[in-house]
Write a protein that holds these residues in place. Structure first.
Motif, short mmCIF file in Angstrom:
data_model
loop_
_atom_site.label_atom_id
_atom_site.label_comp_id
_atom_site.label_asym_id
_atom_site.label_seq_id
_atom_site.Cartn_x
_atom_site.Cartn_y
_atom_site.Cartn_z
N ALA A 401 0.85 -1.18 0.00
CA ALA A 401 0.00 0.00 0.00
C ALA A 401 0.89 1.23 0.00
O ALA A 401 2.08 1.17 0.34
CB ALA A 401 -0.92 0.01 1.22
N VAL A 402 0.31 2.35 -0.41
CA VAL A 402 1.02 3.62 -0.46
C VAL A 402 0.15 4.69 0.18
O VAL A 402 -1.05 4.78 -0.11
CB VAL A 402 1.37 4.03 -1.91
CG1 VAL A 402 2.12 5.36 -1.92
CG2 VAL A 402 2.19 2.95 -2.59
N MET A 403 0.75 5.51 1.03
CA MET A 403 0.07 6.66 1.61
C MET A 403 0.81 7.92 1.18
O MET A 403 2.02 8.05 1.37
CB MET A 403 0.05 6.57 3.14
CG MET A 403 -0.68 7.72 3.82
SD MET A 403 -0.77 7.47 5.62
CE MET A 403 -1.77 8.89 6.09
N ASP A 404 0.09 8.85 0.57
CA ASP A 404 0.67 10.12 0.13
C ASP A 404 0.86 11.02 1.35
O ASP A 404 -0.10 11.40 2.01
CB ASP A 404 -0.27 10.77 -0.89
CG ASP A 404 0.27 12.10 -1.39
OD1 ASP A 404 1.43 12.44 -1.09
OD2 ASP A 404 -0.48 12.81 -2.09
N LEU A 405 2.12 11.36 1.63
CA LEU A 405 2.44 12.21 2.78
C LEU A 405 2.58 13.68 2.41
O LEU A 405 2.90 14.49 3.26
CB LEU A 405 3.73 11.72 3.44
CG LEU A 405 3.74 10.27 3.93
CD1 LEU A 405 5.09 9.91 4.53
CD2 LEU A 405 2.63 10.03 4.94
N ARG A 406 2.35 14.00 1.13
CA ARG A 406 2.51 15.36 0.60
C ARG A 406 3.98 15.75 0.57
O ARG A 406 4.85 15.03 1.03
CB ARG A 406 1.67 16.38 1.39
CG ARG A 406 0.17 16.07 1.44
CD ARG A 406 -0.47 16.23 0.06
NE ARG A 406 -1.89 15.97 0.08
CZ ARG A 406 -2.82 16.88 0.32
NH1 ARG A 406 -2.46 18.11 0.62
NH2 ARG A 406 -4.09 16.55 0.26
N ASP A 407 4.24 16.92 0.01
CA ASP A 407 5.61 17.45 -0.12
C ASP A 407 6.52 16.47 -0.85
O ASP A 407 7.74 16.42 -0.60
CB ASP A 407 6.21 17.77 1.26
CG ASP A 407 5.38 18.80 2.04
OD1 ASP A 407 4.76 19.67 1.38
OD2 ASP A 407 5.36 18.72 3.27
N GLY A 408 5.94 15.68 -1.77
CA GLY A 408 6.74 14.74 -2.55
C GLY A 408 7.15 13.50 -1.80
O GLY A 408 7.98 12.73 -2.30
N LEU A 409 6.60 13.26 -0.60
CA LEU A 409 6.98 12.11 0.22
C LEU A 409 5.84 11.09 0.29
O LEU A 409 4.67 11.44 0.09
CB LEU A 409 7.33 12.57 1.64
CG LEU A 409 8.49 13.57 1.76
CD1 LEU A 409 8.60 14.07 3.19
CD2 LEU A 409 9.79 12.95 1.30
N GLN A 410 6.20 9.84 0.58
CA GLN A 410 5.18 8.81 0.71
C GLN A 410 5.62 7.75 1.71
O GLN A 410 6.80 7.58 1.99
CB GLN A 410 4.87 8.16 -0.64
CG GLN A 410 6.03 7.44 -1.28
CD GLN A 410 5.68 6.89 -2.67
OE1 GLN A 410 4.70 7.31 -3.28
NE2 GLN A 410 6.46 5.94 -3.14
N LEU A 411 4.61 7.07 2.25
CA LEU A 411 4.82 5.92 3.11
C LEU A 411 4.48 4.68 2.30
O LEU A 411 3.35 4.51 1.85
CB LEU A 411 3.92 6.00 4.34
CG LEU A 411 3.80 4.74 5.20
CD1 LEU A 411 5.13 4.37 5.84
CD2 LEU A 411 2.71 4.90 6.26
N ASN A 412 5.47 3.82 2.09
CA ASN A 412 5.24 2.53 1.44
C ASN A 412 5.02 1.47 2.51
O ASN A 412 5.81 1.36 3.45
CB ASN A 412 6.45 2.14 0.59
CG ASN A 412 6.54 2.92 -0.70
OD1 ASN A 412 5.74 2.73 -1.60
ND2 ASN A 412 7.51 3.82 -0.78
#
Length: 493
Positions: A401-412
């Motif tokens: 799964a992927v969570m968009d953390l904004r500012d070009g960052l993400q949690l995989n």
């Protein structure tokens, strides 16, 4: 004391007599910490009682073993030693030399495994079938070595250790109200011997033993390391004298066999030297491995207590270069399991699965705490300016799964489960995939997507599996090894 001669006599154990170890088991390597450009290591041995192993030898000298724990017919020993953390190295024991891929400074590979067993009958499974994926992992290490092996929970399935004793045989359905101190002491002895038997059997398996002697392990626990659903069972069970005895013995066994330590002697990577919770963090070269404890402080209404949250909030204040691997024994991102919990209220035959769903971050009981953790991870990523990868097991499926953390960052979120537990029906994987299409966004500004594995079209894969994590020139990627179809294409992190 040749490693090649180790085995366990279990014939007596199945007749109700304690089993006996006839040759040494070990060494099994554990990473205590990284400090002063060295890996601080522990080597674990299990022997017949009072049969002390010879010392470990390195280029720096000899390192003697010390007694860690004693049992009716066995002893557990430990030798602590150090190897350089910037190059491949080796150590010697009992006439054999063991190569260790110690270099954490440049390109490296890590292995991630979980769910090493099954709830029922695991001790009676045929070895080559049970450990087929361990054999694959061994071959993968021989092809290109791993620096570390991460174990994400359920390293041992202890659900059956309660059987065979009057106080715990019907756990958790029926428990005695007021057992005597003598009865509880006898239960403690019974449970301790059964935990020893399980750990010794797992560590003696040749597929694991070869890897365990050459790849340092880092382990965190989950419910089956105690009993199915620990912390999500009703308070009348977990806080009963039998429940507290079970937890105490499971915790003691976890420290001895999964950390090569005891109370009062925790390695420096642990956040709480007193061990009220067993969360830890390792800081290597451009890499942080962060493993909160999701069991020690768990209740039906909370996943982590004050100690666990204090550890996570302290880590969120550290500025860390490189990459963070967050080990969450249950998946941090997942489908809308709260819908299944609502169904259980109206379908009585499904209520037996209540503790399985309450175990999850997505449970209705943990909604506030789930949001708190996701905000903390988001803030941690923004502080350090790098993506975060969460790795999990628990569900006996492979997914991501992927969570968009904004500012070009993400949690995989990468889920690899399990290495020995056989896969559930493919229909369950399809059902969860359909449930995932409904989306679950606990933080409205940070959407979550359940994605297929590379090279696959479905969101969940029902196959035994493990995960490979690799850093090349500072860039991280991941691959799943699936029992049926083999290695997936690499996923850039």
């Amino acid at each position: 004391m040749s490693r090649r001669l180790q085995f366990i006599d279990q014939s007596a154990a199945h007749a109700g007599v304690p089993f006996r170890i006839t040759s040494p088991i070990g060494p099994v390597l554990f990473l205590d910490d990284v400090a002063s450009s060295h890996l601080l290591l522990s080597a674990l041995f299990i022997t017949a009682r009072d049969d002390a192993p010879p010392p470990i030898a390195t280029a720096a000298g000899e390192w003697r073993v010390e007694l860690l724990a004693g049992y009716a017919h066995a002893c557990v020993w430990r030798a602590r030693f150090a190897l350089p953390a910037d190059r491949p190295s080796e150590y010697r024991w009992d006439g054999a030399t063991y190569a260790v891929a110690c270099d954490l400074t440049g390109d490296l590979r890590l292995a991630y495994v979980s769910c090493n067993g099954e709830e029922v009958g695991d001790m009676h499974r045929e070895g080559s079938e049970r450990n087929a994926m361990w054999e694959r992992l061994r071959s993968e290490h021989q092809r290109r070595p791993f620096a570390l092996m991460l174990h994400g929970g359920d390293q041992v399935y202890a659900d059956e250790v309660t059987q065979g004793h009057e106080l715990s045989h019907d756990w958790p359905e029926r428990i005695p109200r007021a057992p005597s101190r003598a009865e509880l002491d006898d239960l403690r002895y019974h449970l301790s011997e059964r935990f020893l038997e399980r750990y010794a059997t797992l560590y003696a398996a040749p597929q694991f033993a070869w890897l365990g002697a050459r790849v340092p392990s880092l382990m965190q626990w989950d419910d089956h390391d105690i009993c199915d659903g620990w912390g999500s069972l009703r308070r009348s069970r977990t806080y009963s004298p039998v429940g507290q005895t079970l937890f105490a013995v499971a915790r003691e066994s976890f420290l001895v066999f999964q950390q090569a330590t005891t109370d009062g002697d925790l390695p420096t990577r642990f956040a709480d030297p007193e061990g009220q919770h067993l969360g830890w963090a390792v800081h290597g070269s451009d890499l942080r491995i962060l493993a909160p404890d999701l069991r020690s402080e768990r209740t039906r209404r909370q996943i982590m207590g004050p100690g666990g949250w204090a550890m996570m909030e302290a880590e969120a204040q550290h500025e860390v270069a490189g990459h963070t691997l967050l080990m969450s024994s249950v998946p941090l991102l997942g489908p809308r399991l709260s819908l299944l919990e609502a169904l259980m209220v109206v379908i009585p035959r499904m209520q037996k699965y209540e503790d399985d769903l309450r175990d999850q971050w997505q449970s209705r009981a943990h909604r506030h705490e789930w949001r708190r953790m996701l905000r903390l991870v988001r803030d941690l990523a923004r502080r350090d300016g790098h993506n975060i990868t969460a790795v999990s097991g628990e569900i006996h499926l492979a997914t991501r799964a992927v969570m968009d953390l904004r500012d070009g960052l993400q949690l995989n979120q990468l889920v690899a489960s399990g290495i020995a537990h056989r896969a559930p029906p493919k229909g369950w994987a399809k059902f969860l995939g359909a449930l995932a299409s409904l989306r679950e966004n606990p933080l409205s500004e940070n959407p979550i997507r359940i994605e297929p594995l590379p090279g696959h079209s479905s969101r969940y894969v029902a196959d035994r599996n493990y995960l490979l994590l690799e850093r090349v020139s500072g860039n991280w990627s991941a691959q799943w090894d699936l029992e049926t179809t083999g290695l997936t294409p690499a996923l850039a992190l």
